[in-house]
Design a protein around this motif. Structure first.
Motif, PDB file in Angstrom:
ATOM      1  N   ASN A 150       0.827  -1.209   0.000  1.00 50.56           N
ATOM      2  CA  ASN A 150       0.000   0.000   0.000  1.00 50.56           C
ATOM      3  C   ASN A 150       0.862   1.261   0.000  1.00 50.56           C
ATOM      4  O   ASN A 150       0.537   2.249  -0.681  1.00 50.56           O
ATOM      5  CB  ASN A 150      -0.924   0.006   1.216  1.00 50.56           C
ATOM      6  CG  ASN A 150      -1.908   1.160   1.187  1.00 50.56           C
ATOM      7  OD1 ASN A 150      -2.651   1.335   0.227  1.00 50.56           O
ATOM      8  ND2 ASN A 150      -1.928   1.961   2.245  1.00 50.56           N
ATOM      9  N   LYS A 153       1.919   1.703  -3.491  1.00 50.88           N
ATOM     10  CA  LYS A 153       0.786   2.163  -4.306  1.00 50.88           C
ATOM     11  C   LYS A 153       0.556   3.659  -4.159  1.00 50.88           C
ATOM     12  O   LYS A 153       0.339   4.381  -5.132  1.00 50.88           O
ATOM     13  CB  LYS A 153      -0.470   1.387  -3.925  1.00 50.88           C
ATOM     14  CG  LYS A 153      -1.699   1.743  -4.754  1.00 50.88           C
ATOM     15  CD  LYS A 153      -2.657   2.638  -4.002  1.00 50.88           C
ATOM     16  CE  LYS A 153      -3.247   1.946  -2.790  1.00 50.88           C
ATOM     17  NZ  LYS A 153      -4.213   2.815  -2.086  1.00 50.88           N
ATOM     18  N   GLU A 168      -4.838   1.421  -8.210  1.00 49.56           N
ATOM     19  CA  GLU A 168      -5.759   1.004  -7.152  1.00 49.56           C
ATOM     20  C   GLU A 168      -6.319  -0.394  -7.442  1.00 49.56           C
ATOM     21  O   GLU A 168      -6.413  -1.234  -6.537  1.00 49.56           O
ATOM     22  CB  GLU A 168      -6.916   2.006  -7.024  1.00 49.56           C
ATOM     23  CG  GLU A 168      -6.511   3.393  -6.539  1.00 49.56           C
ATOM     24  CD  GLU A 168      -6.300   3.468  -5.034  1.00 49.56           C
ATOM     25  OE1 GLU A 168      -6.377   2.421  -4.369  1.00 49.56           O
ATOM     26  OE2 GLU A 168      -6.054   4.577  -4.528  1.00 49.56           O
ATOM     27  N   LYS A 169      -6.660  -0.641  -8.690  1.00 49.74           N
ATOM     28  CA  LYS A 169      -7.202  -1.948  -9.078  1.00 49.74           C
ATOM     29  C   LYS A 169      -6.157  -3.041  -8.925  1.00 49.74           C
ATOM     30  O   LYS A 169      -6.438  -4.133  -8.405  1.00 49.74           O
ATOM     31  CB  LYS A 169      -7.697  -1.889 -10.524  1.00 49.74           C
ATOM     32  CG  LYS A 169      -8.330  -3.184 -11.012  1.00 49.74           C
ATOM     33  CD  LYS A 169      -8.816  -3.049 -12.451  1.00 49.74           C
ATOM     34  CE  LYS A 169      -9.419  -4.370 -12.937  1.00 49.74           C
ATOM     35  NZ  LYS A 169      -9.893  -4.252 -14.344  1.00 49.74           N
ATOM     36  N   ASN A 170      -4.940  -2.768  -9.394  1.00 51.29           N
ATOM     37  CA  ASN A 170      -3.858  -3.759  -9.285  1.00 51.29           C
ATOM     38  C   ASN A 170      -3.516  -4.050  -7.820  1.00 51.29           C
ATOM     39  O   ASN A 170      -3.259  -5.195  -7.447  1.00 51.29           O
ATOM     40  CB  ASN A 170      -2.609  -3.266 -10.011  1.00 51.29           C
ATOM     41  CG  ASN A 170      -2.761  -3.269 -11.521  1.00 51.29           C
ATOM     42  OD1 ASN A 170      -3.696  -3.868 -12.047  1.00 51.29           O
ATOM     43  ND2 ASN A 170      -1.853  -2.602 -12.207  1.00 51.29           N
ATOM     44  N   TYR A 171      -3.525  -2.985  -7.012  1.00 49.79           N
ATOM     45  CA  TYR A 171      -3.257  -3.177  -5.583  1.00 49.79           C
ATOM     46  C   TYR A 171      -4.331  -4.048  -4.942  1.00 49.79           C
ATOM     47  O   TYR A 171      -4.027  -4.967  -4.158  1.00 49.79           O
ATOM     48  CB  TYR A 171      -3.169  -1.832  -4.862  1.00 49.79           C
ATOM     49  CG  TYR A 171      -3.199  -1.983  -3.364  1.00 49.79           C
ATOM     50  CD1 TYR A 171      -2.072  -2.425  -2.674  1.00 49.79           C
ATOM     51  CD2 TYR A 171      -4.366  -1.730  -2.639  1.00 49.79           C
ATOM     52  CE1 TYR A 171      -2.099  -2.599  -1.295  1.00 49.79           C
ATOM     53  CE2 TYR A 171      -4.402  -1.909  -1.264  1.00 49.79           C
ATOM     54  CZ  TYR A 171      -3.268  -2.341  -0.607  1.00 49.79           C
ATOM     55  OH  TYR A 171      -3.304  -2.530   0.749  1.00 49.79           O
ATOM     56  N   ALA A 172      -5.588  -3.775  -5.243  1.00 47.73           N
ATOM     57  CA  ALA A 172      -6.689  -4.549  -4.672  1.00 47.73           C
ATOM     58  C   ALA A 172      -6.574  -6.022  -5.044  1.00 47.73           C
ATOM     59  O   ALA A 172      -6.823  -6.910  -4.218  1.00 47.73           O
ATOM     60  CB  ALA A 172      -8.029  -3.983  -5.142  1.00 47.73           C
ATOM     61  N   SER A 173      -6.168  -6.284  -6.283  1.00 49.20           N
ATOM     62  CA  SER A 173      -6.005  -7.666  -6.745  1.00 49.20           C
ATOM     63  C   SER A 173      -4.868  -8.356  -5.997  1.00 49.20           C
ATOM     64  O   SER A 173      -4.997  -9.515  -5.574  1.00 49.20           O
ATOM     65  CB  SER A 173      -5.722  -7.677  -8.253  1.00 49.20           C
ATOM     66  OG  SER A 173      -5.462  -8.985  -8.715  1.00 49.20           O
ATOM     67  N   GLU A 175      -3.625  -7.438  -3.051  1.00 42.76           N
ATOM     68  CA  GLU A 175      -4.025  -7.539  -1.649  1.00 42.76           C
ATOM     69  C   GLU A 175      -4.854  -8.802  -1.427  1.00 42.76           C
ATOM     70  O   GLU A 175      -4.684  -9.509  -0.429  1.00 42.76           O
ATOM     71  CB  GLU A 175      -4.837  -6.314  -1.238  1.00 42.76           C
ATOM     72  CG  GLU A 175      -5.318  -6.356   0.211  1.00 42.76           C
ATOM     73  CD  GLU A 175      -6.295  -5.236   0.526  1.00 42.76           C
ATOM     74  OE1 GLU A 175      -6.349  -4.822   1.707  1.00 42.76           O
ATOM     75  OE2 GLU A 175      -7.013  -4.792  -0.383  1.00 42.76           O
ATOM     76  N   ALA A 176      -5.759  -9.091  -2.356  1.00 46.39           N
ATOM     77  CA  ALA A 176      -6.596 -10.289  -2.238  1.00 46.39           C
ATOM     78  C   ALA A 176      -5.750 -11.553  -2.244  1.00 46.39           C
ATOM     79  O   ALA A 176      -6.021 -12.506  -1.502  1.00 46.39           O
ATOM     80  CB  ALA A 176      -7.614 -10.326  -3.377  1.00 46.39           C
TER      81      ALA A 176
END
Length: 305
Positions: A150, A153, A168-173, A175-176
């Protein structure tokens, strides 16, 4: 003071050469790329997190070459040139890179380099009650890795706000994926009979804290620390007390001591990778943080039966 002065002089010389134009020479085989956010990272996990989040809009350069243990590594002139010309420099912090303080202090006042301490805000483990010293191996906790990713990011968004949505999208992916990894560790390690591990390098405090394990190491926080005869005696006694059948070693440092101790104790050896870097073979095979951590989990489950 003398060592720092020499470092400053070398850095200044390299910076001047870079500004007058030395062509496209860069650290190792990596080169700065126009039209992308150039990010220099101090070692492998930060490099992977940066690539995963930045995607096609980021050019990530990892300072430490494949197969090299990073604890005592320090940058060469070509590395310093890349760092001074990049938009972002990411380092671990928590005392991991001994050379970073001099580098940051030597940057020209006009430098626009964004410096990111990846471990800032992570749940760090103190190594001393009297000093603000921390175990730097925070990335071996997937939950800390999320915080570190994060921080990266946020820096990428600041450097290239036009692609904020992508970052943000790549980070969320990513993170999952890290949350899934954490869930696998919790589930599988909760079911093991034993909770103690014998390791060559005291690098797994975060992993042990998160998943209820205890480590006994041959060496300290630095993998090249020399153990005493008393240290080896304590390790032997620890293994016997807990009926351990394996000593874990890592690939980037010599396994000679671990194998010698294993032979004396009549136990086997197995890899527990602290993910401080990958070998050439692992890079070519497409291994990454997640796949290596899964291999670590598999080996831990075997050893803890």
């Amino acid at each position: 003071m003398r060592k720092k002065s020499v470092f400053n002089i070398v850095l200044l010389a390299v910076f001047v050469l870079a500004m007058v134009g030395c062509g496209g020479v860069s650290s190792s085989k990596a080169k700065l790329v126009e039209g992308k956010v150039n990010v220099v990272t101090s070692f492998y996990p930060l490099y992977e997190f940066t690539r995963a989040i930045g995607g096609e809009y980021v050019n990530a350069i990892n300072l430490v070459p494949a197969g090299v243990e990073p604890h005592d590594w320090s940058p060469k002139s070509r590395d310093i040139k890349n760092m001074t010309q990049a938009q972002i420099f990411v380092y671990q912090g928590a005392g991991f890179e001994g050379w970073v303080k001099d580098f940051i202090g030597s940057l020209p006042a006009e430098s626009n380099l964004k410096v990111v301490e990846a471990s800032k805000g992570a749940d760090l483990i103190k190594t001393s009650e009297n000093k603000d010293e921390f175990d730097p191996h925070a990335w071996l906790s997937p939950l800390n890795a999320i915080k570190m990713a994060n921080n990266i990011k946020i820096a990428l968004v600041g450097a290239d706000p036009a692609h904020k949505e992508v970052f943000e999208k790549n980070y969320a992916s990513y993170e999952a994926k890290l949350l899934d990894l954490d869930a696998r560790y919790k589930k599988e390690l909760a079911q093991t009979k034993k909770k103690e591990i014998a390791v060559s390098h005291y690098a797994f405090a975060y992993l042990c804290r998160d998943y209820g394990l205890t480590q006994m190491s041959i060496m300290g926080l630095s993998p090249d620390a020399e153990p005493t005869a008393q240290d080896l005696k304590k390790m032997n006694a620890y293994m016997k007390e807990h009926d351990l059948k394996y000593i874990f070693f890592e690939e980037l440092v010599s396994d000679k001591l671990a194998k010698t101790l294993a032979k004396d104790a009549k136990v086997d050896t197995m890899v527990l990778n602290p993910l401080e870097g990958l070998t050439d073979a692992q890079m070519k095979a497409g291994e990454d943080y997640i796949s290596i951590m899964d291999k670590n989990l598999k080996n831990l489950v075997i050893a803890l039966q």
